[in-house]
Design a protein around this motif. Structure first.
Motif, short mmCIF file in Angstrom:
data_model
loop_
_atom_site.label_atom_id
_atom_site.label_comp_id
_atom_site.label_asym_id
_atom_site.label_seq_id
_atom_site.Cartn_x
_atom_site.Cartn_y
_atom_site.Cartn_z
N LEU A 189 57.78 43.03 40.82
CA LEU A 189 57.72 41.85 41.69
C LEU A 189 57.60 40.55 40.92
O LEU A 189 57.86 39.48 41.47
CB LEU A 189 56.49 41.94 42.61
N THR A 230 50.51 34.00 42.00
CA THR A 230 51.32 34.35 43.17
C THR A 230 50.42 34.73 44.34
O THR A 230 50.63 34.27 45.47
CB THR A 230 52.25 35.54 42.85
N ALA A 263 48.65 31.79 45.73
CA ALA A 263 49.59 30.93 46.45
C ALA A 263 49.89 31.49 47.84
O ALA A 263 50.09 30.73 48.79
CB ALA A 263 50.89 30.80 45.65
N LEU A 264 49.92 32.82 47.97
CA LEU A 264 50.15 33.41 49.30
C LEU A 264 49.03 32.98 50.26
O LEU A 264 49.29 32.62 51.41
CB LEU A 264 50.19 34.95 49.21
N ARG A 271 49.50 29.10 50.99
CA ARG A 271 50.59 28.82 51.92
C ARG A 271 50.20 29.19 53.35
O ARG A 271 50.50 28.49 54.30
CB ARG A 271 51.85 29.61 51.49
N ARG A 272 49.51 30.32 53.48
CA ARG A 272 49.09 30.76 54.82
C ARG A 272 48.11 29.76 55.44
O ARG A 272 48.19 29.46 56.63
CB ARG A 272 48.48 32.16 54.71
N ILE A 309 46.37 41.22 51.82
CA ILE A 309 47.02 41.63 50.58
C ILE A 309 46.19 41.14 49.40
O ILE A 309 45.76 40.00 49.37
CB ILE A 309 48.48 41.11 50.52
N PHE A 341 50.59 46.27 46.10
CA PHE A 341 51.90 45.99 46.68
C PHE A 341 51.80 45.83 48.19
O PHE A 341 52.67 45.27 48.82
CB PHE A 341 52.86 47.15 46.41
N SER A 342 50.78 46.44 48.76
CA SER A 342 50.69 46.44 50.21
C SER A 342 49.22 46.46 50.62
O SER A 342 48.34 46.73 49.80
CB SER A 342 51.37 47.69 50.77
N THR A 343 49.00 46.16 51.89
CA THR A 343 47.65 46.30 52.44
C THR A 343 47.47 47.73 52.92
O THR A 343 48.42 48.51 52.93
CB THR A 343 47.48 45.38 53.67
N SER A 352 53.07 35.64 54.36
CA SER A 352 53.04 34.43 53.53
C SER A 352 54.09 34.58 52.42
O SER A 352 54.68 35.66 52.29
CB SER A 352 51.66 34.18 52.94
N TYR A 353 54.28 33.51 51.63
CA TYR A 353 55.34 33.54 50.61
C TYR A 353 55.04 32.47 49.58
O TYR A 353 54.30 31.51 49.84
CB TYR A 353 56.71 33.28 51.26
N VAL A 378 58.37 35.35 46.17
CA VAL A 378 57.74 36.60 46.60
C VAL A 378 57.22 36.39 48.02
O VAL A 378 56.62 35.35 48.30
CB VAL A 378 56.59 36.98 45.65
N ALA A 379 57.46 37.35 48.88
CA ALA A 379 56.92 37.27 50.25
C ALA A 379 56.07 38.51 50.53
O ALA A 379 56.34 39.59 50.01
CB ALA A 379 58.04 37.17 51.27
N ALA A 380 55.04 38.31 51.35
CA ALA A 380 54.26 39.42 51.90
C ALA A 380 54.67 39.54 53.35
O ALA A 380 54.65 38.55 54.08
CB ALA A 380 52.77 39.13 51.78
N VAL A 393 51.14 45.29 55.45
CA VAL A 393 51.82 44.16 54.83
C VAL A 393 52.34 44.62 53.47
O VAL A 393 51.59 45.18 52.67
CB VAL A 393 50.85 42.96 54.65
N VAL A 394 53.65 44.42 53.24
CA VAL A 394 54.28 44.88 52.00
C VAL A 394 54.92 43.69 51.28
O VAL A 394 55.65 42.90 51.90
CB VAL A 394 55.37 45.94 52.28
N MET A 395 54.66 43.57 49.99
CA MET A 395 55.24 42.49 49.21
C MET A 395 56.63 42.84 48.71
O MET A 395 56.99 44.00 48.59
CB MET A 395 54.33 42.14 48.03
N GLY A 396 57.39 41.80 48.38
CA GLY A 396 58.70 42.00 47.78
C GLY A 396 59.25 40.65 47.39
O GLY A 396 58.83 39.63 47.94
N GLN A 397 60.16 40.64 46.42
CA GLN A 397 60.86 39.40 46.11
C GLN A 397 61.81 39.06 47.26
O GLN A 397 62.13 39.93 48.08
CB GLN A 397 61.63 39.52 44.79
#
Lengths: 405, 157
Positions: A145, A151, A154-155, A158-159, A260, A265-267, B64-65, B87-89, B98-102
């Motif tokens: 990723l 990162t 920042a998530l 942004r939220r 997260i 990678f995930s919750t 979020s991203y 990257v976004a969740a 919730v899954v992240m990915g580019q």
């Protein structure tokens, strides 16, 4: 403000604190740890051989001595036969090491203990350990990723902007406040005032966060001498009545953790079990409040982990200083500035220190001890008698300490 | 054309048109896991050791991203010169996860709550193969935005 409360059964005393200034000194981490330890011992009016238990907070970037930090420091101070433990809990390591010492004291296995954390850090982003490690989420998140620590910060930032209307100016204002707080702190690495414009002109690292809003990595060390309240009475504390540790929260998350978090990678999924009442971050504070028999209304001062300027705002809500979405109002009212209703990060926070991972949670305890003793100089919070530290370590480590006088 | 290989085995299907993330679902409590969990259910009130393999929902909404403007350290395989990436969740409604990915496409098409879809894209290339990974693509960007993008990022946000 809380009145000085009676000593609870499970309180321990803080007899001494010490720090080695934060910076990029490029020396061995043990050098820093020794300075902090000797300062804490002198502050406590104790000699090294008086210490019965040594609790080290480990560093992962300095080879084997860092993995057995308790023994490393004990040897450097001179083998004395003291019992020892070494703890690693990422950014929460200092609080975990303190909790180990406290448990020894409360179990009656020792009277007085020394807790030490020190680090020497490389430049730039914190990177995962080397090698092809396809089953380590901390390695995989970089590989698959490019998800750096900023990162994740920042998530959250942004939220906040999209849910609560936070602005880049709000995030910059946190940095401006903390920079002003730490301006004359002799242990801070960055002692420079910033304007909102300067912060907003700094390059974007992980949008919407900018360079001056993201915590750097630093060298540094902090140490704390703790004892049973009985020992403190017998020993006689220089300041009359010692500061007390009323709570140490080292909780893990509760399933399903629906936020997260690094390095995942995930919750967790909330499809098979309902989400718990508390999210992880607020559960850390809730456990500390419960243990101390105190609440957010009792706090006079707090040290929170501002890994990013925006994250400080999340913590205001997570430790109950205000409702969700109200943190910007609290900040812009000046409530969290020294002189305001509930000053946050009077030390200058990570904004002025940068992070020295195993030392940082102990540095928070040092700062609150100075605040509660009214020894914080220019950055003194008036009449502070209850303080809370909070922080969260990678892989699910809570870290919160409540101090009272 | 070089061979296309998954950058990690067993995490997603290689279907070029409709790829899916591969997870598991606890046969007793119904909790989903990505990456797949096959040992013990991580719900503390469920003692199950039985899991069904599942493909996760291919569409979700943005939690979020963020766009990263600095080159990350290894083991990220950054192109030279470095190109910023987003990257976004992403929240999946059915799995409540919730899954992240580019992100593939224009980050200006993202907002908290906006819809995205799973696609395959190149993570990095070497002499031997194109190494593929899952990414999220904004649905708003697929023909929804009229005309060329003219506004600055600040205006769109």
């Amino acid at each position: 403000m809380a009145t000085g409360s009676a000593t609870r059964d499970r309180d321990i005393a803080v007899l001494g604190v010490g720090m080695h200034p934060w910076g990029k000194w490029g020396r061995n981490f043990v050098d820093y740890g020794l300075v902090a330890a000797r300062d804490a011992l002198a502050d406590a009016g104790l000699e090294w051989p008086d210490i019965q238990f040594v609790s080290g907070a480990d560093t992962m970037r300095n080879g084997y001595p860092g993995y057995v930090s308790g023994a490393t420091f004990a040897q450097a101070l001179g083998w004395s036969g003291a019992r020892v433990a070494s703890s690693y809990a990422a950014c929460a390591s200092g609080a975990t090491a303190l909790s180990v010492a406290r448990a020894q004291i409360l179990a009656g296995l020792c009277d007085v203990a020394l807790v030490i954390g020190a680090d020497t850090t490389p430049k730039g982003f914190l990177a995962p350990n080397a090698g092809e490690r396809g089953d380590d989420p901390d390695w995989l998140r970089f590989r698959l990723l490019g998800a750096t620590n900023p990162t994740y910060f920042a998530l959250y930032a942004r939220r906040r902007m999209e849910l609560y209307g936070a602005t880049e100016a709000d995030f910059a204002a946190v940095k401006v406040k903390n920079a002003r707080h730490g301006l004359t702190n002799p242990n801070a690495r960055y002692r420079k005032e910033f304007t909102q414009e300067e912060v907003l002109d700094s390059p974007i690292v992980a949008d919407p966060l900018r360079l001056f809003e993201i915590c750097a990595t630093s060298d540094g060390a902090a140490a704390v001498v703790v004892s049973s309240t009985e020992f403190a009475k017998r020993h006689g504390d220089a300041s009359g009545s010692p500061i007390r540790v009323a709570a140490v929260s080292t909780v893990t998350p509760q399933f399903p953790n629906t936020v997260i978090e690094m390095p995942n990678f995930s919750t967790d999924s909330a499809a098979g079990a309902p989400a718990p009442e508390h999210g992880f971050r607020d559960s850390i504070a809730a456990a500390a409040y419960e243990e101390a028999g105190l609440g957010p209304e009792d706090l006079d001062v707090a040290e929170v982990y501002d890994l990013s300027s925006a994250l400080e705002l999340d913590w205001y809500e997570d430790i109950g200083l205000c409702e969700q979405g109200e943190a910007e109002k609290l900040l812009n009212n000046g409530d969290t500035t020294i002189g305001g209703r509930i000053p946050v990060n009077p030390s200058g926070g990570l904004a002025c220190f940068g992070e020295a991972v195993p030392a940082q949670a102990l540095a928070q305890v040092c700062e609150l001890t100075w605040q509660l003793r009214a020894q914080a100089g220019d950055r003194q919070v008036e009449n502070a008698s209850v303080g809370l530290t909070i922080n969260q370590g990678l892989f699910g480590h809570g870290s919160s300490v409540i101090l009272t006088r | 054309m070089k061979e296309r290989k998954p950058a990690i085995e067993g995490w997603f299907t290689m279907d070029p048109d409709a790829p899916a993330l591969l997870g598991t679902r606890c046969a007793e409590c119904g909790s989903y896991f990505f990456p797949a969990e096959r040992r013990y259910c991580r719900n503390p009130h469920c003692a199950s050791e039985n899991f069904d393999d599942v493909e996760l929902s291919r569409r979700g909404t943005v939690w979020s991203y963020s766009t990263n403007h600095y080159e990350p350290p290894a083991p990220y395989m950054a192109p030279d010169p470095f190109v910023p990436y987003t990257v976004a969740a992403v929240e999946l409604a059915e799995e409540r996860i919730v899954v992240m990915g580019q992100v593939v496409g224009d980050p200006r098409d993202l907002s908290v709550g906006s819809e995205v879809e799973l696609v395959l894209d190149t993570l990095f290339e070497d002499d031997e193969a194109e190494h593929m990974v899952w990414k999220w693509r904004p649905l708003a960007g697929v023909g929804a935005r009229g005309g060329p993008a003219t506004g600055s990022a600040e205006e769109v946000r």
